[in-house]
Design a protein around this motif. Structure first.
Motif, PDB file in Angstrom:
ATOM      1  N   GLY A  33      19.800  -6.068  27.170  1.00 34.31           N
ATOM      2  CA  GLY A  33      18.394  -5.696  27.164  1.00 34.31           C
ATOM      3  C   GLY A  33      18.242  -4.193  27.291  1.00 34.31           C
ATOM      4  O   GLY A  33      19.118  -3.519  27.849  1.00 34.31           O
ATOM      5  N   TYR A  34      17.155  -3.659  26.783  1.00 26.15           N
ATOM      6  CA  TYR A  34      16.966  -2.210  26.763  1.00 26.15           C
ATOM      7  C   TYR A  34      16.038  -1.699  27.854  1.00 26.15           C
ATOM      8  O   TYR A  34      15.779  -0.507  27.939  1.00 26.15           O
ATOM      9  CB  TYR A  34      16.432  -1.774  25.392  1.00 26.15           C
ATOM     10  CG  TYR A  34      17.381  -2.074  24.258  1.00 26.15           C
ATOM     11  CD1 TYR A  34      18.756  -2.125  24.467  1.00 26.15           C
ATOM     12  CD2 TYR A  34      16.909  -2.333  22.980  1.00 26.15           C
ATOM     13  CE1 TYR A  34      19.631  -2.405  23.435  1.00 26.15           C
ATOM     14  CE2 TYR A  34      17.782  -2.607  21.933  1.00 26.15           C
ATOM     15  CZ  TYR A  34      19.133  -2.656  22.172  1.00 26.15           C
ATOM     16  OH  TYR A  34      20.004  -2.933  21.140  1.00 26.15           O
ATOM     17  N   GLY A  35      15.538  -2.600  28.688  1.00 24.50           N
ATOM     18  CA  GLY A  35      14.669  -2.175  29.773  1.00 24.50           C
ATOM     19  C   GLY A  35      13.401  -1.489  29.299  1.00 24.50           C
ATOM     20  O   GLY A  35      12.919  -0.541  29.925  1.00 24.50           O
ATOM     21  N   ASP A  36      12.868  -1.964  28.187  1.00 26.76           N
ATOM     22  CA  ASP A  36      11.714  -1.304  27.585  1.00 26.76           C
ATOM     23  C   ASP A  36      10.436  -1.529  28.391  1.00 26.76           C
ATOM     24  O   ASP A  36      10.230  -2.576  28.988  1.00 26.76           O
ATOM     25  CB  ASP A  36      11.502  -1.796  26.149  1.00 26.76           C
ATOM     26  CG  ASP A  36      11.547  -3.310  26.035  1.00 26.76           C
ATOM     27  OD1 ASP A  36      12.637  -3.869  26.230  1.00 26.76           O
ATOM     28  OD2 ASP A  36      10.494  -3.929  25.778  1.00 26.76           O
ATOM     29  N   VAL A  37       9.605  -0.505  28.391  1.00 27.85           N
ATOM     30  CA  VAL A  37       8.269  -0.567  28.978  1.00 27.85           C
ATOM     31  C   VAL A  37       7.281  -0.533  27.813  1.00 27.85           C
ATOM     32  O   VAL A  37       7.263   0.424  27.045  1.00 27.85           O
ATOM     33  CB  VAL A  37       8.010   0.625  29.920  1.00 27.85           C
ATOM     34  CG1 VAL A  37       6.575   0.582  30.450  1.00 27.85           C
ATOM     35  CG2 VAL A  37       9.015   0.615  31.067  1.00 27.85           C
ATOM     36  N   GLN A  38       6.509  -1.578  27.654  1.00 31.91           N
ATOM     37  CA  GLN A  38       5.651  -1.692  26.478  1.00 31.91           C
ATOM     38  C   GLN A  38       4.207  -1.315  26.827  1.00 31.91           C
ATOM     39  O   GLN A  38       3.499  -2.079  27.487  1.00 31.91           O
ATOM     40  CB  GLN A  38       5.749  -3.097  25.889  1.00 31.91           C
ATOM     41  CG  GLN A  38       7.167  -3.421  25.433  1.00 31.91           C
ATOM     42  CD  GLN A  38       7.257  -4.676  24.590  1.00 31.91           C
ATOM     43  OE1 GLN A  38       6.259  -5.301  24.238  1.00 31.91           O
ATOM     44  NE2 GLN A  38       8.476  -5.044  24.229  1.00 31.91           N
ATOM     45  N   LYS A  39       3.829  -0.135  26.371  1.00 31.18           N
ATOM     46  CA  LYS A  39       2.476   0.390  26.539  1.00 31.18           C
ATOM     47  C   LYS A  39       2.113   1.181  25.292  1.00 31.18           C
ATOM     48  O   LYS A  39       2.998   1.621  24.549  1.00 31.18           O
ATOM     49  CB  LYS A  39       2.401   1.328  27.744  1.00 31.18           C
ATOM     50  CG  LYS A  39       2.571   0.693  29.108  1.00 31.18           C
ATOM     51  CD  LYS A  39       2.427   1.753  30.194  1.00 31.18           C
ATOM     52  CE  LYS A  39       2.555   1.158  31.580  1.00 31.18           C
ATOM     53  NZ  LYS A  39       2.434   2.215  32.631  1.00 31.18           N
ATOM     54  N   PRO A  40       0.823   1.410  25.048  1.00 33.02           N
ATOM     55  CA  PRO A  40       0.431   2.289  23.942  1.00 33.02           C
ATOM     56  C   PRO A  40       1.033   3.674  24.132  1.00 33.02           C
ATOM     57  O   PRO A  40       1.207   4.146  25.269  1.00 33.02           O
ATOM     58  CB  PRO A  40      -1.097   2.328  24.039  1.00 33.02           C
ATOM     59  CG  PRO A  40      -1.457   1.051  24.719  1.00 33.02           C
ATOM     60  CD  PRO A  40      -0.355   0.799  25.707  1.00 33.02           C
ATOM     61  N   LEU A  41       1.345   4.337  23.038  1.00 37.86           N
ATOM     62  CA  LEU A  41       2.004   5.638  23.115  1.00 37.86           C
ATOM     63  C   LEU A  41       1.158   6.673  23.848  1.00 37.86           C
ATOM     64  O   LEU A  41       1.700   7.575  24.503  1.00 37.86           O
ATOM     65  CB  LEU A  41       2.324   6.140  21.708  1.00 37.86           C
ATOM     66  CG  LEU A  41       3.359   5.306  20.929  1.00 37.86           C
ATOM     67  CD1 LEU A  41       3.584   5.899  19.544  1.00 37.86           C
ATOM     68  CD2 LEU A  41       4.668   5.202  21.684  1.00 37.86           C
ATOM     69  N   MET A  42      -0.152   6.566  23.776  1.00 34.88           N
ATOM     70  CA  MET A  42      -1.005   7.530  24.465  1.00 34.88           C
ATOM     71  C   MET A  42      -1.029   7.307  25.976  1.00 34.88           C
ATOM     72  O   MET A  42      -1.509   8.155  26.724  1.00 34.88           O
ATOM     73  CB  MET A  42      -2.433   7.460  23.915  1.00 34.88           C
ATOM     74  CG  MET A  42      -2.570   8.000  22.494  1.00 34.88           C
ATOM     75  SD  MET A  42      -2.171   9.763  22.371  1.00 34.88           S
ATOM     76  CE  MET A  42      -3.547  10.482  23.288  1.00 34.88           C
ATOM     77  N   GLU A  43      -0.504   6.193  26.420  1.00 37.14           N
ATOM     78  CA  GLU A  43      -0.552   5.862  27.843  1.00 37.14           C
ATOM     79  C   GLU A  43       0.815   5.848  28.519  1.00 37.14           C
ATOM     80  O   GLU A  43       0.899   5.801  29.746  1.00 37.14           O
ATOM     81  CB  GLU A  43      -1.204   4.481  28.021  1.00 37.14           C
ATOM     82  CG  GLU A  43      -2.628   4.400  27.484  1.00 37.14           C
ATOM     83  CD  GLU A  43      -3.177   2.983  27.544  1.00 37.14           C
ATOM     84  OE1 GLU A  43      -2.538   2.120  28.207  1.00 37.14           O
ATOM     85  OE2 GLU A  43      -4.220   2.726  26.913  1.00 37.14           O
ATOM     86  N   ILE A  44       1.876   5.906  27.750  1.00 44.27           N
ATOM     87  CA  ILE A  44       3.209   5.748  28.315  1.00 44.27           C
ATOM     88  C   ILE A  44       3.796   7.091  28.731  1.00 44.27           C
ATOM     89  O   ILE A  44       3.527   8.124  28.111  1.00 44.27           O
ATOM     90  CB  ILE A  44       4.135   5.039  27.288  1.00 44.27           C
ATOM     91  CG1 ILE A  44       5.381   4.479  27.970  1.00 44.27           C
ATOM     92  CG2 ILE A  44       4.506   5.972  26.143  1.00 44.27           C
ATOM     93  CD1 ILE A  44       6.184   3.551  27.067  1.00 44.27           C
TER      94      ILE A  44
END
Length: 249
Positions: free
Chosen positions: A91-102
Motif C-alpha cells: 500500500g502507498y499510504g495515500d491521503v485522498q483529498k482535493p489538490l487545493m486542500e491537501i
C-alpha cells in the motif's frame, strides 16, 4: 501447475491483493516468500497456504528500506537458488483529498512511497534474474486516462508506476526479464468492511464497469499467476487490464 518449481517473492503479502497473489502462486506450485511490515497478517496467509499443501515462508521487511530489501532478496536467492517472480503489492499510504486542500507532504507520500519501493524491489530481484536471463517483475496499480476528483497524489502515483514499468521493461528486456503491471478499476473485497461509505463505493465500482461486475481477489490471483508463468512469455512492457471495462484503454 503454471508455476511448478518457481520461486516467488510477494511484497505486501499480508494485504488483500498481495495475499491473493501469494495464494494463487502457491496453488500453482511456486515456493512463495511473503514479505511485509507486520507479522500477524503474513503468518495468517502463510498458514492458509501451508494448509492447502503449499510452500510459504514469511519475512518482516520494509520495502522502502534499501539495505533491508537487498539483504532479504540476496538471502532468498542464496537459499532458494533463484528468484523467478517479484510482485510488489504494498500500500502507498495515500491521503485522498482535493489538490487545493491537501498538504505537500500528504500529496507526495504515495508518489514517493510507490517509486522508492517499486524501484528498490525490482532492482534487487533483477540483479539475480539477469544472471539466469529469466524472470518476471509484477506490480499492481497501473495508470490510464481516467481519474476522479479528490484522489490527492494516488492516481499520480499509479501513473508514475507505469512510467517506471516502461523504463524497467526496456532496460531488463534484453536480459530476458519481463515487466508487467496489473490494473483494476477497484476490487471491492479489498475494502475493509468498516470503511465509511463502503456500500456506495462498491456500487459505484460496479456501475463503472462494462460487464456489470468487478474483479474479485480470486481473479487478481489467477491473472497474476498466469502473467507470472511461462504461458505469458510474450507479455512484457505492458499492463494487463482486469477492470471489467471500467478502465477503457
Amino acid at each position: 501447475m503454471l508455476l511448478k518449481d518457481k520461486v516467488a517473492v510477494v511484497y505486501g503479502a499480508g494485504g488483500s491483493i498481495g495475499g491473493a497473489a501469494a495464494r494463487a502462486f502457491a496453488h500453482e506450485g511456486a515456493r512463495v516468500f511473503l514479505v511485509g511490515r507486520t507479522v500477524a497478517p503474513l503468518d495468517k496467509v502463510a498458514e492458509e497456504i501451508r494448509a492447502a499443501g503449499g510452500d510459504a515462508e514469511t519475512a518482516v521487511v520494509d520495502a522502502g528500506d534499501e539495505a533491508a530489501v537487498d539483504a532479504f532478496v540476496d538471502g532468498v536467492a542464496a537459499r532458494a537458488g533463484r528468484i523467478d517472480v517479484s510482485f510488489n503489492a504494498i500500500g502507498y499510504g495515500d491521503v485522498q483529498k482535493p489538490l487545493m486542500e491537501i498538504s505537500e507532504a500528504d500529496f507526495l507520500q504515495p508518489i514517493v512511497t510507490a517509486m522508492r519501493s517499486q524501484f528498490l524491489t525490482t532492482r534487487a530481484a533483477a540483479r539475480h534474474m539477469t544472471e539466469r536471463r529469466a524472470g518476471v517483475i509484477l506490480a499492481f496499480g497501473g495508470g490510464g486516462t481516467q481519474t476522479l476528483p479528490g484522489l490527492g497524489g494516488f492516481k499520480i502515483a499509479l501513473d508514475a508506476l507505469e512510467g517506471l514499468r516502461r523504463q524497467w521493461a526496456i532496460e531488463l528486456g534484453p536480459h530476458g526479464i519481463r515487466v508487467v503491471t496489473l490494473k483494476s478499476g477497484g476490487v471491492p473485497e479489498s475494502l475493509p468492511t468498516e470503511f465509511p461509505g463502503a456500500e456506495a463505493i462498491v456500487d459505484s465500482l460496479v456501475d463503472a464497469t462494462q460487464l456489470g461486475r468487478t474483479a474479485t481477489l480470486a481473479d487478481v490471483g489467477d491473472v497474476a499467476a498466469f502473467v507470472a508463468s511461462d504461458r505469458a512469455r510474450t507479455l512484457t512492457a505492458t499492463d494487463v487490464n482486469i477492470s471489467c471495462g471500467a478502465i477503457v484503454d
